[in-house]
Design a protein around this motif. Structure first.
Motif, PDB file in Angstrom:
ATOM      1  N   TYR A  51      41.621  46.614  46.842  1.00 29.62           N
ATOM      2  CA  TYR A  51      41.998  45.326  47.428  1.00 29.62           C
ATOM      3  C   TYR A  51      43.494  45.041  47.291  1.00 29.62           C
ATOM      4  O   TYR A  51      43.954  43.959  47.638  1.00 29.62           O
ATOM      5  CB  TYR A  51      41.166  44.203  46.807  1.00 29.62           C
ATOM      6  N   TRP A  52      44.264  45.998  46.787  1.00 27.69           N
ATOM      7  CA  TRP A  52      45.708  45.828  46.659  1.00 27.69           C
ATOM      8  C   TRP A  52      46.368  45.912  48.037  1.00 27.69           C
ATOM      9  O   TRP A  52      45.889  46.587  48.939  1.00 27.69           O
ATOM     10  CB  TRP A  52      46.295  46.918  45.773  1.00 27.69           C
ATOM     11  N   GLY A  53      47.486  45.226  48.171  1.00 30.68           N
ATOM     12  CA  GLY A  53      48.300  45.336  49.382  1.00 30.68           C
ATOM     13  C   GLY A  53      47.735  44.618  50.588  1.00 30.68           C
ATOM     14  O   GLY A  53      48.168  44.875  51.711  1.00 30.68           O
ATOM     15  N   LYS A  54      46.790  43.718  50.386  1.00 27.62           N
ATOM     16  CA  LYS A  54      46.168  42.998  51.497  1.00 27.62           C
ATOM     17  C   LYS A  54      46.516  41.504  51.494  1.00 27.62           C
ATOM     18  O   LYS A  54      45.970  40.739  52.263  1.00 27.62           O
ATOM     19  CB  LYS A  54      44.653  43.188  51.450  1.00 27.62           C
ATOM     20  N   GLY A  55      47.404  41.095  50.580  1.00 28.73           N
ATOM     21  CA  GLY A  55      47.824  39.703  50.527  1.00 28.73           C
ATOM     22  C   GLY A  55      46.907  38.791  49.727  1.00 28.73           C
ATOM     23  O   GLY A  55      47.122  37.580  49.690  1.00 28.73           O
ATOM     24  N   TYR A  56      45.908  39.350  49.063  1.00 32.73           N
ATOM     25  CA  TYR A  56      44.967  38.501  48.316  1.00 32.73           C
ATOM     26  C   TYR A  56      45.626  37.830  47.108  1.00 32.73           C
ATOM     27  O   TYR A  56      45.338  36.661  46.815  1.00 32.73           O
ATOM     28  CB  TYR A  56      43.745  39.294  47.855  1.00 32.73           C
TER      29      TYR A  56
ATOM     30  N   ARG B 145      56.913  40.554  43.433  1.00 35.52           N
ATOM     31  CA  ARG B 145      57.024  40.142  44.848  1.00 35.52           C
ATOM     32  C   ARG B 145      56.080  38.975  45.147  1.00 35.52           C
ATOM     33  O   ARG B 145      56.458  38.036  45.855  1.00 35.52           O
ATOM     34  CB  ARG B 145      56.733  41.342  45.766  1.00 35.52           C
ATOM     35  N   VAL B 146      54.874  39.012  44.596  1.00 32.61           N
ATOM     36  CA  VAL B 146      53.932  37.897  44.777  1.00 32.61           C
ATOM     37  C   VAL B 146      54.532  36.614  44.203  1.00 32.61           C
ATOM     38  O   VAL B 146      54.501  35.561  44.841  1.00 32.61           O
ATOM     39  CB  VAL B 146      52.561  38.204  44.142  1.00 32.61           C
ATOM     40  N   MET B 147      55.082  36.692  43.001  1.00 34.18           N
ATOM     41  CA  MET B 147      55.686  35.509  42.370  1.00 34.18           C
ATOM     42  C   MET B 147      56.761  34.912  43.273  1.00 34.18           C
ATOM     43  O   MET B 147      56.833  33.689  43.438  1.00 34.18           O
ATOM     44  CB  MET B 147      56.289  35.891  41.017  1.00 34.18           C
ATOM     45  N   GLU B 148      57.584  35.770  43.845  1.00 34.52           N
ATOM     46  CA  GLU B 148      58.651  35.285  44.726  1.00 34.52           C
ATOM     47  C   GLU B 148      58.092  34.712  46.026  1.00 34.52           C
ATOM     48  O   GLU B 148      58.568  33.674  46.502  1.00 34.52           O
ATOM     49  CB  GLU B 148      59.629  36.426  45.013  1.00 34.52           C
TER      50      GLU B 148
ATOM     51  N   GLU C 245      41.376  30.712  52.874  1.00 33.43           N
ATOM     52  CA  GLU C 245      40.947  31.261  54.160  1.00 33.43           C
ATOM     53  C   GLU C 245      40.014  32.460  53.982  1.00 33.43           C
ATOM     54  O   GLU C 245      39.003  32.568  54.673  1.00 33.43           O
ATOM     55  CB  GLU C 245      42.184  31.687  54.964  1.00 33.43           C
ATOM     56  N   ARG C 246      40.343  33.338  53.018  1.00 37.51           N
ATOM     57  CA  ARG C 246      39.544  34.561  52.848  1.00 37.51           C
ATOM     58  C   ARG C 246      38.853  34.689  51.499  1.00 37.51           C
ATOM     59  O   ARG C 246      38.055  35.608  51.302  1.00 37.51           O
ATOM     60  CB  ARG C 246      40.448  35.788  53.033  1.00 37.51           C
ATOM     61  N   LEU C 247      39.144  33.786  50.566  1.00 36.60           N
ATOM     62  CA  LEU C 247      38.693  33.955  49.187  1.00 36.60           C
ATOM     63  C   LEU C 247      37.950  32.749  48.643  1.00 36.60           C
ATOM     64  O   LEU C 247      38.194  31.616  49.056  1.00 36.60           O
ATOM     65  CB  LEU C 247      39.908  34.210  48.278  1.00 36.60           C
ATOM     66  N   LEU C 248      37.081  33.030  47.671  1.00 36.48           N
ATOM     67  CA  LEU C 248      36.437  32.000  46.861  1.00 36.48           C
ATOM     68  C   LEU C 248      36.714  32.322  45.398  1.00 36.48           C
ATOM     69  O   LEU C 248      36.574  33.477  44.979  1.00 36.48           O
ATOM     70  CB  LEU C 248      34.920  31.990  47.091  1.00 36.48           C
TER      71      LEU C 248
END
Length: 172
Positions: A101-106, A140-143, A8-11
């Motif tokens: 760019y941390w903490g933005k869900g990327y 947290r991302v892994m989970e 949605e937001r990334l390439l």
């Protein structure tokens, strides 16, 4: 270069030597390197060698760590992707982004897409992820992407224990 993964937001696309400056900016940042177990890179030449290794991985394995950009304006934010770890005969999910760019869900967004690509396009059976115990954001991302805790074990013999997560294709 055509993106391999489009969210949605990334390439995400293969890293090239044209990315040397932005990759150096990422890998020379002590905050970025803090939880990686690697020291900051000191020179452009060292960064070029690291990029050449990634290019060789694309040719050898058909995947690797991919340059990650915001779709709006194509701003480089870091990299995310897969890496074969021959010492364990495992495929590792990893990501590294510039601090702004941390903490933005990327990382979560990229990781969901990379796992899907790994299981559906590359037909992988298992993907792991490894983090230092102090790297709570990465864990947290892994989970969030559905990976399950596997074990505490050192990455290198005699080293401190790190956190190992894994996801099996049949557990999606």
């Amino acid at each position: 270069m055509k993106p391999l993964i489009d969210t949605e937001r990334l390439l995400l696309r293969e890293i090239t030597l044209q990315d040397t400056d932005v990759m150096f900016q990422l890998h020379s940042n002590p905050d970025v390197q803090k939880y990686t177990g690697e020291p900051p890179i000191d020179s452009i030449e060292e960064m070029e060698q690291a990029i050449q290794t990634r290019i060789n991985d694309y040719k050898k394995y058909g995947y690797g760590r991919w340059a990650t950009f915001l779709k709006d304006g194509m701003h480089f934010i870091g990299w995310a992707g897969l890496a074969y770890l021959p010492e364990f005969d495992k495929i590792d999910l990893g990501y590294r982004f510039l601090p702004k760019y941390w903490g933005k869900g990327y990382a979560t967004e990229a990781s969901h897409a990379i796992l899907a690509y790994g299981f559906n396009n590359l037909l992988l059976k298992q993907i792991i992820a490894i983090a230092l115990k102090e790297n709570k954001a990465s864990i947290r991302v892994m989970e969030k992407v559905g990976m399950k805790f596997d074990k505490f074990a050192p990455y290198e013999e005699g080293g401190e224990d790190v956190v190992w997560y894994q996801l099996q294709k049949n557990n999606l």
